[in-house]
Design a protein around this motif. Structure first.
Motif, PDB file in Angstrom:
ATOM      1  N   GLN A  47     -36.473 -28.912 -28.386  1.00 57.02           N
ATOM      2  CA  GLN A  47     -36.708 -27.583 -27.828  1.00 57.02           C
ATOM      3  C   GLN A  47     -38.147 -27.117 -27.974  1.00 57.02           C
ATOM      4  OE1 GLN A  47     -33.918 -24.790 -29.404  1.00 57.02           O
ATOM      5  NE2 GLN A  47     -32.160 -25.693 -28.364  1.00 57.02           N
ATOM      6  N   TYR A  48     -38.862 -27.636 -28.977  1.00 52.15           N
ATOM      7  CA  TYR A  48     -40.228 -27.168 -29.182  1.00 52.15           C
ATOM      8  C   TYR A  48     -41.262 -28.179 -28.697  1.00 52.15           C
ATOM      9  CZ  TYR A  48     -44.383 -25.356 -31.538  1.00 52.15           C
ATOM     10  OH  TYR A  48     -45.626 -24.879 -31.804  1.00 52.15           O
ATOM     11  N   ARG A  49     -41.086 -29.455 -29.053  1.00 53.04           N
ATOM     12  CA  ARG A  49     -42.078 -30.477 -28.720  1.00 53.04           C
ATOM     13  C   ARG A  49     -41.727 -31.254 -27.452  1.00 53.04           C
ATOM     14  NH1 ARG A  49     -41.447 -30.596 -34.253  1.00 53.04           N
ATOM     15  NH2 ARG A  49     -43.349 -30.174 -35.463  1.00 53.04           N
ATOM     16  N   GLY A  50     -40.496 -31.142 -26.994  1.00 54.25           N
ATOM     17  CA  GLY A  50     -40.071 -31.896 -25.822  1.00 54.25           C
ATOM     18  C   GLY A  50     -40.420 -31.202 -24.521  1.00 54.25           C
ATOM     19  N   LEU A  51     -39.885 -31.738 -23.426  1.00 50.97           N
ATOM     20  CA  LEU A  51     -40.133 -31.153 -22.107  1.00 50.97           C
ATOM     21  C   LEU A  51     -39.565 -29.738 -22.056  1.00 50.97           C
ATOM     22  CD1 LEU A  51     -39.223 -34.181 -19.786  1.00 50.97           C
ATOM     23  CD2 LEU A  51     -41.504 -33.331 -20.335  1.00 50.97           C
ATOM     24  N   SER A  52     -40.374 -28.790 -21.674  1.00 46.24           N
ATOM     25  CA  SER A  52     -39.933 -27.398 -21.600  1.00 46.24           C
ATOM     26  C   SER A  52     -38.784 -27.249 -20.608  1.00 46.24           C
ATOM     27  CB  SER A  52     -41.101 -26.502 -21.178  1.00 46.24           C
ATOM     28  OG  SER A  52     -40.644 -25.203 -20.877  1.00 46.24           O
TER      29      SER A  52
END
Length: 615
Positions: free
Chosen positions: A508-513
């Motif tokens: 949720q934070y570092r992955g694809l928005s």
């Protein structure tokens, strides 16, 4: 005074948005609910009288709001739509208008009992089919693109033309006896033609100026919408100062030029302005209906009722049939367009001003113009609002109401998924930019579309063959996310899905928005490589009928099934996603499209109604 204004804002904004949501939820024409709500607030309960609360600024504010509506309508007038509907649009805007003027004026004189002067004014006003009513109805109706283009172009183009025509008739009627035809041909007509021509030049010039600034990166993103909105309003004011009705023409031409000059970034702005116009239209209809007073409704008479019926069942249908004679319009299209012609805000505004001026000039019967126009507006909104969709279905001019699925990317596993959905009886469309990759699905009878969905042609093709849900299933996770983000405003963000880009990329934070991708199809571990490998190893898609015996086990992890879709024939499509708050509810008669292992057998669930449809 402050409390009354706050009450007005609360009733209008809250009530109009509730009416819009109710109309969407129960598939009702929103305009009818808004109009009814306004009548309830005004003549019914008498808790709102907007013109008294707001004062002299009420009608100017209404005019500015109408300018925004026709500007947004102009943004919908893409000349490429004229390839198939051009002849019909020309006949509805050029040929039908004078015919309807003559027939409407004759009906007002012989049936409504008006003198010839007020009768011609009435005939000029009712030729307008306003975008304030037509465009919301089109969003609700799901008409075929060609028929929708007829009504949209007629409403938007005839709106300023009708207002100018009414102004022309009024100026002629108010001429002094000693002025004669010399004044008309020497001053009035040239002035109107010059004003209209000047507004068209200004509208196109302003649009070209916007394009010049945008392509040279001389307009920051944060100012684009404010500058466009301000420009449309300024053009309207300049046009209105030159001549009544010319401001509407300037705003319409400005919007039409913007969309046809192919300015980068206009698609996003169009969507934002469309949402703004929904709010403006909602508020306007409630305010204008609430502003009607009970004593005005008492002016309605049997003659006005008979005139309204003549306009509905004689003037418009006969005018359209004559204007479209020997055209390429089918009989179904001619009948449909001949009936659907709701009048809106512009007709009411013009009638309110012109009728009073004509009455002050001493014309007999001028006092009937306003109530007669109001009767036409109310009856057409209600009758056409409720009959548009059923009549379109009866004449086979609407698109299917059955939920449909579009799958982008014709890989091995997605092609088999499309075939399974098709054989299960649900509408599905397989889209790919490679015609060769679509051959297998086409051979199985699956509807296909060979196009790039991110192109303008692809967007138009999807509008002509609309779907309600989208699954993007190409090997490229970034492309899948781009497609979902691009088409989310069209489908709805909760209705676009993509094959998982991988568990790590869903962080949720570092992955694809989530703003840059669709909802994940199935579980996060079901990436493209996994699904393609399973299909090569013999896994196959089946359509599993839900029964009381197997209902509890189908979605269970131990079932060794990979459920993709839940179908309720003709009613709903549910795409299974780990990002949903809960699993789909299964009832008897539902169909689950699932990927099953090679050794899967029907006895696994002890259900007699399972049938294999995958290859």
């Amino acid at each position: 005074m402050t409390e009354s204004v706050i009450l007005c804002i609360f009733c209008v904004l809250g009530g109009s948005m509730l009416a819009q949501w109710t109309a969407w939820r129960f598939r009702l024409p929103a305009i009818v609910l808004l109009f009814t709500l306004g009548l309830l607030y005004g003549p019914g309960l008498e808790i709102l009288h907007p013109s008294a609360m707001i004062g002299a600024a009420f009608h100017p504010l209404v005019s500015l709001a109408v300018a925004m509506i026709v500007f947004e309508g102009g943004l919908a007038l893409d000349f490429r739509q004229l390839r198939e509907s051009g002849e019909g649009v020309v006949r509805l805007t050029l040929f039908a208008l004078p015919i309807n003027l003559i027939l409407g004026s004759a009906a007002a004189h012989y049936i409504g009992g008006m003198g010839w002067g007020p009768a011609f004014l009435f005939g000029a006003i009712i030729v307008v089919t306003g975008p304030t009513v037509v465009l919301p109805l089109l969003r609700h109706a799901k008409l075929q693109p060609r028929v929708a283009a007829f009504l949209r172009w007629e409403a938007i183009l005839n709106d300023p033309v009708g207002a100018i025509l009414a102004t022309l008739v009024l100026e002629v009627l108010l001429m002094r006896p000693d002025e004669g035809s010399g004044t008309f041909f020497g001053f009035i007509l040239p002035h109107m033609l010059a004003s209209a021509g000047l507004m068209m030049v200004l509208g196109f010039g302003a649009a070209w100026g916007m394009r010049w600034l945008w392509v040279r990166d001389m307009m920051p993103e944060v100012l684009k919408i404010p500058v466009l909105t301000t420009s449309a309003l300024v053009l309207f004011v300049l046009g209105t100062l030159a001549m009544d009705g010319a401001g509407l023409m300037a705003s319409t031409v400005f919007g039409m030029a913007l969309v046809n000059l192919r300015i980068p970034g206009m698609a996003e702005i169009q969507r934002m302005k469309e949402a703004l116009v929904v709010l403006i239209v909602s508020v306007l209809f409630v305010l204008l209906a609430a502003d009607l007073q009970r004593e005005e409704l008492t002016h309605l008479s049997w003659s006005i009722g008979a005139l309204t019926l003549a306009v509905l069942f004689l003037v418009r249908p006969v005018g359209i049939l004559l204007a479209t004679a020997k055209s390429n319009l089918s009989w179904a299209e001619r009948i449909f367009v001949g009936w659907i012609a709701p009048r809106g805000i512009v007709a009411a505004a013009v009638a309110g001003i012109a009728g009073i001026r004509l009455q002050d000039a001493g014309y007999p019967g001028a006092g009937q113009v306003m109530p007669a126009v109001f009767a036409v507006i109310a009856s057409t909104m209600i009758l056409h609002g409720f009959s548009l969709r059923p009549l379109g279905r009866r004449l086979k001019l609407t698109l299917s109401d059955e939920p449909a699925l579009a799958i982008v990317g014709a890989s091995d596993w997605s092609t088999k998924l499309a075939i399974a959905v098709h054989k299960a009886g649900a509408p599905v469309l397989l889209v790919d930019n490679s015609s060769a990759d679509l051959l297998r699905a086409q051979a199985a009878g699956v509807p296909i579309l060979a196009t790039e969905v991110l192109s303008e042609e692809g967007a138009e093709s999807l509008e002509e063959r609309p779907a309600d849900y989208l699954i993007c299933s190409t090997p490229d996770a970034i492309y899948n996310g781009l497609v979902c983000a691009h088409l989310a405003p069209h489908f709805g963000r909760q209705r676009v899905y993509q094959v998982s880009p991988g568990i790590a990329r869903l962080d949720q934070y570092r992955g694809l928005s989530r703003e840059a991708r669709g909802k994940v199809l199935g579980e996060p571990s079901w990436n493209f490589t996994l699904l393609e490998t399973l299909v090569r190893e013999g896994w196959r898609f089946i359509a599993l009928n839900v029964t009381p015996e197997n209902r509890e086990n189908i979605m269970h992890e131990s079932s060794n099934l990979l459920p993709f879709l839940v179908l309720q024939s003709g009613i709903s499509i549910t795409v299974v996603s780990a990002e949903d708050a809960s699993q789909p509810q299964l009832d008897s008669g539902f169909i689950v499209i699932a990927l099953t292992p090679p050794d899967y057998s029907e006895e696994d669930f002890s259900h007699p109604n399972t049938h294999q449809v995958g290859a």
